[in-house]
Design a protein around this motif. Sequence first.
Motif, mmCIF file in Angstrom:
data_model
loop_
_atom_site.group_PDB
_atom_site.id
_atom_site.type_symbol
_atom_site.label_atom_id
_atom_site.label_comp_id
_atom_site.label_asym_id
_atom_site.label_seq_id
_atom_site.Cartn_x
_atom_site.Cartn_y
_atom_site.Cartn_z
ATOM 1 N N ARG A 108 0.305 -8.593 -4.932
ATOM 2 C CA ARG A 108 0.757 -8.263 -3.588
ATOM 3 C C ARG A 108 0.267 -6.854 -3.189
ATOM 4 N N PHE A 109 0.401 -5.967 -4.157
ATOM 5 C CA PHE A 109 0.013 -4.596 -3.876
ATOM 6 C C PHE A 109 -1.489 -4.476 -3.686
ATOM 7 N N ARG A 167 -2.271 -5.627 -0.302
ATOM 8 C CA ARG A 167 -1.920 -4.638 0.722
ATOM 9 C C ARG A 167 -2.908 -3.472 0.730
ATOM 10 N N LEU A 218 -5.200 -2.261 3.778
ATOM 11 C CA LEU A 218 -5.282 -0.863 4.195
ATOM 12 C C LEU A 218 -6.732 -0.398 4.258
ATOM 13 N N VAL A 261 -8.760 0.760 7.597
ATOM 14 C CA VAL A 261 -9.390 2.078 7.705
ATOM 15 C C VAL A 261 -10.880 1.922 7.949
ATOM 16 N N VAL A 312 -11.525 0.995 11.495
ATOM 17 C CA VAL A 312 -11.354 2.173 12.344
ATOM 18 C C VAL A 312 -12.600 3.042 12.276
ATOM 19 N N PHE A 351 -4.818 -0.196 14.507
ATOM 20 C CA PHE A 351 -4.430 0.456 13.272
ATOM 21 C C PHE A 351 -2.911 0.616 13.208
ATOM 22 N N THR A 382 -1.489 -2.414 12.048
ATOM 23 C CA THR A 382 -1.689 -2.547 10.609
ATOM 24 C C THR A 382 -0.643 -1.763 9.836
ATOM 25 N N ALA A 441 6.138 -5.302 5.767
ATOM 26 C CA ALA A 441 5.919 -6.085 4.553
ATOM 27 C C ALA A 441 6.583 -5.425 3.354
ATOM 28 N N LEU A 442 6.484 -4.089 3.312
ATOM 29 C CA LEU A 442 7.108 -3.363 2.220
ATOM 30 C C LEU A 442 8.607 -3.580 2.232
ATOM 31 N N SER A 455 9.584 -7.285 1.280
ATOM 32 C CA SER A 455 9.464 -7.624 -0.139
ATOM 33 C C SER A 455 10.559 -6.938 -0.932
ATOM 34 N N TYR A 500 8.582 3.097 -0.739
ATOM 35 C CA TYR A 500 8.971 1.924 -1.499
ATOM 36 C C TYR A 500 8.649 2.172 -2.959
ATOM 37 N N PRO A 531 8.900 0.114 -6.010
ATOM 38 C CA PRO A 531 9.177 -1.166 -6.658
ATOM 39 C C PRO A 531 9.309 -1.035 -8.164
ATOM 40 N N PHE A 550 4.807 3.308 -2.994
ATOM 41 C CA PHE A 550 4.029 3.095 -1.773
ATOM 42 C C PHE A 550 4.688 3.888 -0.657
ATOM 43 N N LEU A 566 -1.274 5.501 4.840
ATOM 44 C CA LEU A 566 -0.744 4.596 3.825
ATOM 45 C C LEU A 566 -1.177 5.127 2.470
ATOM 46 N N THR A 567 -0.207 5.258 1.582
ATOM 47 C CA THR A 567 -0.492 5.851 0.279
ATOM 48 C C THR A 567 0.090 4.989 -0.832
ATOM 49 N N PHE A 602 0.249 5.700 -8.367
ATOM 50 C CA PHE A 602 0.516 5.004 -9.629
ATOM 51 C C PHE A 602 0.671 6.037 -10.738
ATOM 52 N N ARG A 625 -5.215 6.790 -0.674
ATOM 53 C CA ARG A 625 -4.597 6.993 0.645
ATOM 54 C C ARG A 625 -5.620 6.745 1.734
ATOM 55 N N GLY A 626 -5.148 6.174 2.804
ATOM 56 C CA GLY A 626 -5.963 6.046 4.005
ATOM 57 C C GLY A 626 -5.233 6.720 5.148
ATOM 58 N N VAL A 627 -5.925 7.502 5.911
ATOM 59 C CA VAL A 627 -5.272 8.228 7.012
ATOM 60 C C VAL A 627 -6.074 8.046 8.287
#
Lengths: 562, 1124
Positions: free
Chosen positions: A3-4, A7, A11, A15, A18, B6, B9, B16-17, B20, B505, B507, B513, B562-563, B566, B581-583
């Motif tokens: 799932r991750f 996602r 993402l 990006v 964009v 975006f 998105t 979704a986070l 779940s 999140y 998990p 996340f 979105l980050t 881990f 990460r995407g910014v």
Amino acid sequence: MMRFVIRGGVLALAVGLVGCELAVQNPNNPETERVLSTPADVENLLGTQYLRWHTAMYGRLGNVWGMANVQSFEDFSSLSNNCMGQRVGIPRASNDNQVGNGCAGEQRAVYYIEGEVNRITSNVLAKLDDPTFTMGTPAQDARARAFAEFVRGLSLGYLALTYDSAAIVTPEMEGEDAGELVGYQEVMTAALDGLQRAIDIASNPPAGANGFPLPATWLPSSTSMTAANFVRLARSYKARLRATVARNPAERAAVDWDAVIADAQNGITADHDNITNTTLGPFNSWVSQWHTFTTWHQMTPFVIGMADNSGAYAAWTALPLAQRGAAAPFFMTTPDLRFPQGATRAAQQADFAITSCTGPSLICKRYFVNRPGGNDTFSGESWGYSNYDFVRFYSWRTSGAGTARNGPFPFFTKAEIDLLEAEGQLRKGNFAAAAALINKTRVANGGLPAITAFDATSPVPGGADCVPKVPSNAGITGGGTVACGNMFEALKWEKRIETAYTHYMAWYLDSRGWGDLAEGTGVHWAAPYEDLQARGRTGAQIYSTGGTTGNTGSAPKGTYGW
Amino acid sequence: MIGFSFRRTVLTGLAALGLSAALTAPALAQSATFRGKVTSEKSGQPLVGAAVGIGELGLTVLTNAQGNYVLTVPAARVNGQSATLTVRSIGYKSYSRAITALTAGERTIDFPLATDINKLEEIIVTGVLEGVERQKVPFAVGRLTAEDLPVVSKDPLTLLAGKVAGVRVAMTSGFPGSTPEIQLRGPTSINAAGRGQGPLIIVDDAIMNVGSLRELGGLDIESIEVVKGAAGASLYGTRAANGVITIRTKRGGTGQDGVKFNVRTEYGFADLNSTNYGQPANHPLQLDETGKRFCVQLAGRAPCSRTLDFMTEMQRINGVNADTTRTPQTILYASPGPADLRNVFQAQIWPGQYYNSLAQLTTRSPQILTAVDATGKIGSVGFYVSGSYTDESGALVGLNGAQSRRARVNLDYNARADLKVSVSTLYDNSTTDLRDINVFGALLRGGLPGFDYTARDTLGRYLLRSGGTGFRPTGNGGTAFLYASENRFNDRTANRFLGSITAKYFPADWVTFEGTFAYDNRSRIDNAIVTKGFRTFSLTTGTNNGNQSIGNLDDESINGALTATFRHKLGTDLNGKFSVRGVYDENTTMSSGHGGQIYRVKDVFQTDNLSTNFFTNSSSATVKNVGLFTGASLDYKDRYVLEGSFRYDGSSLFGAGHRWAPFGRISAVWQVANEPFWKGGGLLDELRFRASRGTAGSTPPFTAQYETYQVSATGITLGQAGNRNLRPETTTETELGTDFTLFRRLGVEFTYAHGVTKDQILPVSTPASLGFSTQWQNAGTLTNKTFEVALNLPVLNTRNFYWNMRGTWDKTRTYISELFVPDFIYAGGTGQGTGSFFLMTADKTKENGFAKNRYGNIYGRRFYKTCADLPSSVQPDCGEGKSFQVDDKGWLVWVGAGNTTRDGITKNLWTTILPASQSPWNYALSWGHPIIDRPLRGEPGEGSGRNQIIGNVFPDFRFTFTNDIQYKRLTLYTLLDATIGHEINNQGEGWGLLDISSAYFDQANQTVETAKPVGYSWRAGGPESTGSGGFYDLLGPNNYVVETGSYAKLREVSLTYKVGQVAGVGDWTVGVIGRNLLTFTNYTGLDPEVGAGTGQTGSGLINQTDAFGFPTLRTFTFSLSTRF
């Protein structure tokens, strides 16, 4: 876990999408592609270029006109604004062009704006050269081509008048090709050629829709720019440019005066004006500013004193420079009706007050006023002080034709074109023809006796009241004398008084060719250092002109000894 | 449109986070409770607000006013597992207690905490992969919390002033509503026009692209973190070369359910530090024999044949029942000619009443700050709600100043044990009176000492014309400002909404996340009105009949990120962390304006009522930035931390051929004190070394990449050539540092940073014949070297007495190390005299002791002060009895052989001139007047004063000193902030010289030996043959008006007394607060904290010209606060 990963993938995809759309159009400033995208757009661009040409000289204070006017005694001011103060002093300072000089903004304005006009009009001509492109009709194409050639010629012409060198951009050159710097004579030749092409096209324009006259917005004037009027205007500019490009008497003498005479005789038949508009242009910023009569402007006696019949000018000229005007501002009496009449200051103030100039009439009763005593300004060298201000266009400045500073203003007078011809006739030895042209304004406007001795040496009539009385040996140390001038001096007097403040650097352009500038005055400006730097010039390759320290382009001691 | 896709998105991801997480909610069982007290080990005092928590479970509570805590673990999460109970409190070392088996029931654990002198245990979130203790952060981070900010500010940036090494914050304008200038370490751009030299600022995850930070207010700040250079800020990529500041606002409780209220009010006043501006007591104007009337200058008339009384004359010229005034008479010597300049003294006493214009037109204005907030928690929702009102009227009579109404709601929703959603919102409404923002220029030097600014004419109107013309060479000071205040308006109304949402999140222990979305909108309307009937000096139809202009500005910004982070234990003592990460951010600005002139009907202030000269305009711009980031760190035994990151940024601001740019960082920490071999022994403890090398960028201005034509009502003109290869400026910074404590008492942080910014974005001149006059190119390199020291000394900490001192010191040098275009000149940010303020060159040779390529060198002219200053060929003629001597004011002058500088009057030498032909410079010299350095006869450039380096705008160093003292219920806090060794161009003094109104040259009490004529100070430049010497020098910088601007400011003082409960209610504190109270300086201008506009260098901190900006005000307020 999957799932991750999914996602994360979403993402990354988002990006990435964009990122693909990072191109953003500049909504405020178009580029060449948009500016020339349709024939109408091309016309829109071309239609603004006369105004743009005009802006360089007349639409701003930030140019060399203020300096040139104090250098040629058309004005006196010691304010440092726009470098008048830096250039007014005697001995003359150079037209400093070193990196970062304090006058850089003023000294580059005409160069860069006319460079821009030269480029845009060349681009438009290149577009018109494209056989697949048309404005709409052959007449419309011819109108556009004639106008583009005319404005391109003007832009090159004023580069040649102002600077020692410039690059000539042609329609054949690529956009990245900056061209090489060439001397002012070569630039002027290209300018005259361009004007001639404009004349040739407009002299025989194709018939059809959207031909001449020019749209009023292209060249706002109270005269409709029919093909014939357009040709007359272009020929007038040819005459002015050809005559005044000379930097010294030798070059002035070498001018093709036959061509000047021919163009002048086929030039404008009345004053050519532009309809000025404070918001949209064209405008006349300097004249507007000079009519504020503060420390920005007063008339130094150097030139206007030649009208004096009281002896004040002779006494003033005899003094060392530092003592002139130190006791009291210069006062004179004169038979020339373009100056206030009366034997005393009070009488002159009563004869003509500035307030009598505020009606709708464009032309005031006198060109010069003996200002109210309370408005006297005393700043800078005393030799600059006089009682007199130039007010000929005061009604335009205040409430001429409607709102202040909006309305017709003469940028090319009939008197100027007549006197250009007169100089040609005089230099050709046609003294009678020259005298007739000089007498037009001398008698009608100045109320002075007509010149009747048709030669180069006889003094002008009037005896003790003769105008002009020209100085000799009137340099820094004093001891100068005055005497009645000859026909050429009468011509110079008429031209100065009739063209004062009517066009860009009027007195300066003539004075350098006549040899009347003060010693050390720069006869032009060097190509601005920014341009030289951009062309890879460094060190001594970036140079100044004028001054008394060995630069090129310095005027020698002048006709009158200053 | 891509921004909206975006956003979808991001929101989809967040949903979704949440979904779940909801699907995996655990069941309920019996709870475990921990309780106890947290105290200071040193003083035994209870610690309020200490955080007690179990990290594995994500549970945290705060201690109450008595230092007590109660932490309850929900029964469902009590499984007999091992856990760690940790307590943290700002300024104290954390303490952890292992719980071997977490079981149901209650237990009591007290925590006495030791002082954390270097705050190595506080959590840093800026510039790192995720929140981590400072001791593991490989670069310098300044961090302030609400406790460090006892003196609140209306602006968050002001809070930073003087508190973090390497951070320079200065209010270059005291105009109400102004924001301070900020610079971290040194500038990174040679040209920052339209971009500024300031850092990237992030507030609650929202990137500040719009509006003013002031609109956020300074009351809601929970913490501010400052990362000062690319070595730390590389995670933020293309916009972080100037560093990053992250601000967190206050948030709801993590303790028991309930709500607490705080109420705070401050009321006081603001005024100028001084209304004594060195205005001269005397003037050079000619008085009659009675000394009471001025002599009118009349041509051809004997001096003083007509005289006037000053205020009678002012009433005469103003008392006209018309739109215009009369012109005042010209007074003899109002504008002295060259001969007068050598003879006239500034030594006449003003007849009649003497007014101080600065005192008349400035006022002690009210300062109001009222705020209320509620902090609490209800169920799983924590909240912080606040509202505030501020009013600062400014210091000018008749102006309304700036007012702001602000509300904030911050919510934290613990949706589940593994999902937290935070929302931050702000609404601000403000009004600002924009009138007279530039009033001080005319006021300070032009105002005549005898003019009564409060006077009204016979028709009851304030006097419009104060007589500058005819009394001053320039006419400066001719306007009496109160008339304008009564008859025109210029109001700004702004509305700002800022909102952000962050979802976290968790998990599993090994992964987190996080998603963030922020929206920021500011709309602003300026409405400038001149009323119908407005008077002017001369007829000006468009003003006399009124005019109006309205300007709208709407800024909208979104950003999202979105980050995924881990964590993994790679070995027994090796922990790893990995983050991706995407910014994305997008900013759209739209502006429009319209207006016209001449109202048809009086006092109807709508543009439909205007009748002529209409205008309209509009513009818009959109900027998009996107970035992909990945980073990893390794932590071995808490001794070695190694971190690396890579970021790839795209921006619509880059040229089409270079849309993307890479950035990255490699860094490490060595905690020496954790090594088994380390025996600090109290001498040197907590030692650690840190090193980081990273890159970050600065984006070009919006239009830089484009080929442009300017389109306007007057036509189409060429702008600049385009450059599709334009790249961002890239700063590579290497930062080395160490932290340690000495004698377990003095905390020391030392940092050295070396930053090199390549690809300088510069507007480069192009040949005029191209049509375009400039092109933006990457054409140079700027280098910074910075040293920073921060000290912290807890002097005493007993039950009743606490004293802590802190200090910072920093020094930065900036050099242009490469320039791929010819040397060029930049202006100093003012319209006159400073057109060639800076020479930009990479030439490393020295001039007057300055390396020529040092950025910020002031380029001006130099008057000789000693014989050694003279050209070597002239020096033999200098000294006692010789032609050139140093006078009593310290300037070298020409006096002629055999004379002294004191012989001017006694030997009648004042009017003597050394002719140019006899002068070594081929330039005439006036007797006893200062001499400007210029080429000798025959040398290149002969005739003009020589421009040379005469100073530098950047300080030699800066330091701050803070004291925090508490005795029982009384608390005293002081902050001294010093900037040392920089030069300021005191252009105000230059104007004073021009208007013959400089106190320094007032000839009161001078003798015949020391008196000077007005020409001594009045003129030197430009029309040099018309002047007679003088330092005025056409307002250009020279070594008279360019002065050392060193200063120390007592920037903050707070004295509070904790009253406690009153009638059983609240917890009251009263106090007095002073801001900007005292300035210690030798600078002769009104305030050395100055800066002129932004200009090409992009910062008032660089344009150090004192051009009569609105001076910074001091404020003094009484505060009252309570909580319940």
